[in-house]
Motif scaffolding. Sequence first.
Motif, PDB file in Angstrom:
ATOM      1  N   ASP A  51     -67.992 -27.912  -3.799  1.00 59.22           N
ATOM      2  CA  ASP A  51     -67.922 -28.840  -2.666  1.00 59.22           C
ATOM      3  C   ASP A  51     -66.619 -29.641  -2.687  1.00 59.22           C
ATOM      4  O   ASP A  51     -66.163 -30.083  -3.741  1.00 59.22           O
ATOM      5  N   GLY A  52     -66.064 -29.835  -1.505  1.00 58.89           N
ATOM      6  CA  GLY A  52     -64.933 -30.751  -1.370  1.00 58.89           C
ATOM      7  C   GLY A  52     -63.566 -30.140  -1.557  1.00 58.89           C
ATOM      8  O   GLY A  52     -62.561 -30.832  -1.367  1.00 58.89           O
ATOM      9  N   MET A  53     -63.465 -28.841  -1.936  1.00 60.21           N
ATOM     10  CA  MET A  53     -62.133 -28.260  -2.115  1.00 60.21           C
ATOM     11  C   MET A  53     -61.314 -28.349  -0.837  1.00 60.21           C
ATOM     12  O   MET A  53     -60.099 -28.562  -0.867  1.00 60.21           O
ATOM     13  N   GLY A  54     -61.978 -28.209   0.328  1.00 56.83           N
ATOM     14  CA  GLY A  54     -61.249 -28.243   1.591  1.00 56.83           C
ATOM     15  C   GLY A  54     -60.642 -29.594   1.922  1.00 56.83           C
ATOM     16  O   GLY A  54     -59.825 -29.696   2.843  1.00 56.83           O
ATOM     17  N   LYS A  55     -61.007 -30.658   1.188  1.00 57.07           N
ATOM     18  CA  LYS A  55     -60.455 -31.997   1.454  1.00 57.07           C
ATOM     19  C   LYS A  55     -58.938 -31.988   1.344  1.00 57.07           C
ATOM     20  O   LYS A  55     -58.241 -32.683   2.093  1.00 57.07           O
ATOM     21  N   SER A  56     -58.411 -31.214   0.408  1.00 56.03           N
ATOM     22  CA  SER A  56     -56.959 -31.138   0.228  1.00 56.03           C
ATOM     23  C   SER A  56     -56.277 -30.505   1.434  1.00 56.03           C
ATOM     24  O   SER A  56     -55.071 -30.662   1.622  1.00 56.03           O
ATOM     25  N   PHE A  57     -57.049 -29.763   2.241  1.00 56.65           N
ATOM     26  CA  PHE A  57     -56.499 -29.118   3.429  1.00 56.65           C
ATOM     27  C   PHE A  57     -56.919 -29.843   4.701  1.00 56.65           C
ATOM     28  O   PHE A  57     -56.813 -29.305   5.799  1.00 56.65           O
ATOM     29  N   GLY A  58     -57.440 -31.074   4.552  1.00 62.72           N
ATOM     30  CA  GLY A  58     -57.725 -31.897   5.709  1.00 62.72           C
ATOM     31  C   GLY A  58     -59.184 -32.053   6.070  1.00 62.72           C
ATOM     32  O   GLY A  58     -59.519 -32.847   6.955  1.00 62.72           O
ATOM     33  N   ARG A  59     -60.115 -31.319   5.400  1.00 63.69           N
ATOM     34  CA  ARG A  59     -61.516 -31.446   5.774  1.00 63.69           C
ATOM     35  C   ARG A  59     -62.399 -31.027   4.611  1.00 63.69           C
ATOM     36  O   ARG A  59     -62.420 -29.857   4.216  1.00 63.69           O
ATOM     37  N   ALA A  60     -63.113 -31.972   4.028  1.00 66.66           N
ATOM     38  CA  ALA A  60     -64.027 -31.670   2.924  1.00 66.66           C
ATOM     39  C   ALA A  60     -65.270 -30.980   3.466  1.00 66.66           C
ATOM     40  O   ALA A  60     -65.839 -31.412   4.475  1.00 66.66           O
ATOM     41  N   ARG A  61     -65.682 -29.918   2.796  1.00 67.25           N
ATOM     42  CA  ARG A  61     -66.852 -29.141   3.236  1.00 67.25           C
ATOM     43  C   ARG A  61     -67.682 -28.749   2.023  1.00 67.25           C
ATOM     44  O   ARG A  61     -67.138 -28.387   0.973  1.00 67.25           O
ATOM     45  N   PRO A  62     -69.024 -28.772   2.127  1.00 68.33           N
ATOM     46  CA  PRO A  62     -69.833 -28.144   1.091  1.00 68.33           C
ATOM     47  C   PRO A  62     -69.498 -26.652   1.031  1.00 68.33           C
ATOM     48  O   PRO A  62     -69.263 -26.022   2.068  1.00 68.33           O
ATOM     49  N   ALA A  63     -69.460 -26.089  -0.155  1.00 68.99           N
ATOM     50  CA  ALA A  63     -69.073 -24.682  -0.278  1.00 68.99           C
ATOM     51  C   ALA A  63     -69.682 -24.075  -1.522  1.00 68.99           C
ATOM     52  O   ALA A  63     -69.794 -24.723  -2.569  1.00 68.99           O
ATOM     53  N   THR A  64     -70.062 -22.813  -1.417  1.00 75.41           N
ATOM     54  CA  THR A  64     -70.541 -22.045  -2.558  1.00 75.41           C
ATOM     55  C   THR A  64     -70.198 -20.582  -2.329  1.00 75.41           C
ATOM     56  O   THR A  64     -70.082 -20.140  -1.175  1.00 75.41           O
ATOM     57  N   GLY A  65     -69.995 -19.833  -3.393  1.00 74.87           N
ATOM     58  CA  GLY A  65     -69.624 -18.434  -3.225  1.00 74.87           C
ATOM     59  C   GLY A  65     -69.502 -17.723  -4.559  1.00 74.87           C
ATOM     60  O   GLY A  65     -69.823 -18.271  -5.617  1.00 74.87           O
ATOM     61  N   PHE A  66     -69.025 -16.479  -4.498  1.00 76.05           N
ATOM     62  CA  PHE A  66     -68.847 -15.676  -5.724  1.00 76.05           C
ATOM     63  C   PHE A  66     -67.741 -14.668  -5.490  1.00 76.05           C
ATOM     64  O   PHE A  66     -67.331 -14.409  -4.347  1.00 76.05           O
ATOM     65  N   SER A  67     -67.250 -14.107  -6.584  1.00 81.51           N
ATOM     66  CA  SER A  67     -66.277 -13.026  -6.496  1.00 81.51           C
ATOM     67  C   SER A  67     -66.456 -12.101  -7.687  1.00 81.51           C
ATOM     68  O   SER A  67     -67.053 -12.464  -8.705  1.00 81.51           O
ATOM     69  N   LEU A  68     -65.926 -10.897  -7.555  1.00 80.91           N
ATOM     70  CA  LEU A  68     -65.946  -9.921  -8.646  1.00 80.91           C
ATOM     71  C   LEU A  68     -64.725  -9.031  -8.525  1.00 80.91           C
ATOM     72  O   LEU A  68     -64.093  -8.959  -7.471  1.00 80.91           O
ATOM     73  N   ASP A  69     -64.394  -8.359  -9.620  1.00 82.31           N
ATOM     74  CA  ASP A  69     -63.246  -7.459  -9.676  1.00 82.31           C
ATOM     75  C   ASP A  69     -63.746  -6.032  -9.526  1.00 82.31           C
ATOM     76  O   ASP A  69     -64.470  -5.527 -10.389  1.00 82.31           O
ATOM     77  N   LEU A  70     -63.383  -5.374  -8.438  1.00 80.14           N
ATOM     78  CA  LEU A  70     -63.852  -4.011  -8.189  1.00 80.14           C
ATOM     79  C   LEU A  70     -63.353  -3.034  -9.241  1.00 80.14           C
ATOM     80  O   LEU A  70     -64.035  -2.068  -9.574  1.00 80.14           O
ATOM     81  N   ARG A  71     -62.165  -3.264  -9.787  1.00 80.66           N
ATOM     82  CA  ARG A  71     -61.643  -2.361 -10.812  1.00 80.66           C
ATOM     83  C   ARG A  71     -62.475  -2.471 -12.086  1.00 80.66           C
ATOM     84  O   ARG A  71     -62.798  -1.459 -12.724  1.00 80.66           O
ATOM     85  N   LYS A  72     -62.843  -3.701 -12.453  1.00 82.38           N
ATOM     86  CA  LYS A  72     -63.703  -3.872 -13.621  1.00 82.38           C
ATOM     87  C   LYS A  72     -65.086  -3.271 -13.375  1.00 82.38           C
ATOM     88  O   LYS A  72     -65.646  -2.597 -14.234  1.00 82.38           O
ATOM     89  N   LEU A  73     -65.645  -3.537 -12.195  1.00 81.98           N
ATOM     90  CA  LEU A  73     -66.964  -3.008 -11.860  1.00 81.98           C
ATOM     91  C   LEU A  73     -66.974  -1.490 -11.953  1.00 81.98           C
ATOM     92  O   LEU A  73     -67.863  -0.893 -12.563  1.00 81.98           O
ATOM     93  N   SER A  74     -65.970  -0.844 -11.394  1.00 79.14           N
ATOM     94  CA  SER A  74     -65.912   0.617 -11.398  1.00 79.14           C
ATOM     95  C   SER A  74     -65.743   1.181 -12.801  1.00 79.14           C
ATOM     96  O   SER A  74     -66.319   2.213 -13.146  1.00 79.14           O
ATOM     97  N   SER A  75     -64.982   0.469 -13.651  1.00 82.07           N
ATOM     98  CA  SER A  75     -64.668   0.999 -14.985  1.00 82.07           C
ATOM     99  C   SER A  75     -65.905   1.150 -15.865  1.00 82.07           C
ATOM    100  O   SER A  75     -65.911   1.971 -16.787  1.00 82.07           O
ATOM    101  N   GLY A  76     -66.949   0.382 -15.625  1.00 81.84           N
ATOM    102  CA  GLY A  76     -68.142   0.468 -16.455  1.00 81.84           C
ATOM    103  C   GLY A  76     -69.219   1.373 -15.916  1.00 81.84           C
ATOM    104  O   GLY A  76     -70.258   1.561 -16.559  1.00 81.84           O
ATOM    105  N   LEU A  77     -69.016   1.942 -14.738  1.00 81.93           N
ATOM    106  CA  LEU A  77     -69.999   2.835 -14.140  1.00 81.93           C
ATOM    107  C   LEU A  77     -69.833   4.253 -14.682  1.00 81.93           C
ATOM    108  O   LEU A  77     -68.762   4.623 -15.161  1.00 81.93           O
ATOM    109  N   PRO A  78     -70.886   5.076 -14.607  1.00 82.51           N
ATOM    110  CA  PRO A  78     -70.740   6.479 -15.027  1.00 82.51           C
ATOM    111  C   PRO A  78     -69.674   7.180 -14.197  1.00 82.51           C
ATOM    112  O   PRO A  78     -69.374   6.757 -13.066  1.00 82.51           O
TER     113      PRO A  78
END
Length: 386
Positions: A295-322
Amino acid sequence: MSNWLLPEHLADILPAEARRIEELRRALLDLYRTYGFELVAPPLVEYLDSLLTGNGGDLGLRTCKLVDQLSGRTLGVRPDMTPQVARIDAHLLNREGVTRLCYCGSVLHARPADLLSDRELLQIGAELFGHAGVEADIEIIQLAFESVRRAGVEGARLDLSHPGVVHAIVQADEALAESAEELSVLLSNKDVPGLSELAARLPGLRPDSRKALLALPSLYGGPEVLQRARRELPGLPGIEAALGGLESLLCALPDHEFGIDLADVGSGYGYHSGVVFSIYAEGWHDALVKGGRYDGMGKSFGRARPATGFSLDLRKLSSGLPPPPLARAIRAPWGTEASLVRALQALRQAGEIVVQTLPGQAQRLDEFTVDRELVPDGDTWKVRAI
């Protein structure tokens, strides 16, 4: 040094692996669209002061820097796309209410996260802005689990933490203010001797703060950790709010296997403000997915907002699959006669892979298995098994 050597922790991706990564990218972006997430594409390079606005020091250490030949200002190659997406939500879209955004692109780290990590990642993720309630966290965690399930990952496990626990202890004791960064590292490493040494160096440290710091490294495990924390940690409002947030998630996601680690203060990027989560699975040395509330990261860009999310690395994900299965392909002779061209077009429009053999050339295909061939049949062409 040979001119074809790559820098350390950078690697080429060869045909079969590159194809699987691309198929994962398409599948996950299509998945996020079904949840109502809109695709955005921030630039690879930004002015450094914009790229690092409102973020922790570790993000700056991982940022490769260069000079813009047009303006003379310092540019940064993005090491993480989340701040860029927060800027788009706060500054460019400027919408009211909930906004769901997803993205996929390369990021570059000036140094690897660990000895087994790459410096170039293909980061894909989803961010939900404008809702401060636990409902947004639940949706994001469910989508993160569905992402790894769609990729074929089995037995995924969810680990939860909340930096609010440590922040509450630091804010309640002035003696800890200047040692917050060192404290975070010691807690993340569960370095009890180091914590004891730090407490001894702070003569003004309150007794309940010292007790809490030494208790935190052992506060990990299953849902029972929350009750232990209430007994062993001071009854600060910030701690109670953090434990309550974790408890709400446990109740809302009863079908998942949980781990809780209250000494984990989240990613080193330093922008998380609420529940932080990671998804682990057998076959990968580190977390597959990382996410949480910021929350609040957008304040530095002029507007504070509640925020939540996720990310992943597709190269890492693929490397562990059969290894991916080979795609079936059809071999065809070289030629430009009209009947052959029509046959090739018809097969490709139907979704078949057709590889023409160039005159006098043998070929090796890493991601195809050629099990059929196109042969003349009177005035037409037909496909037959090899």
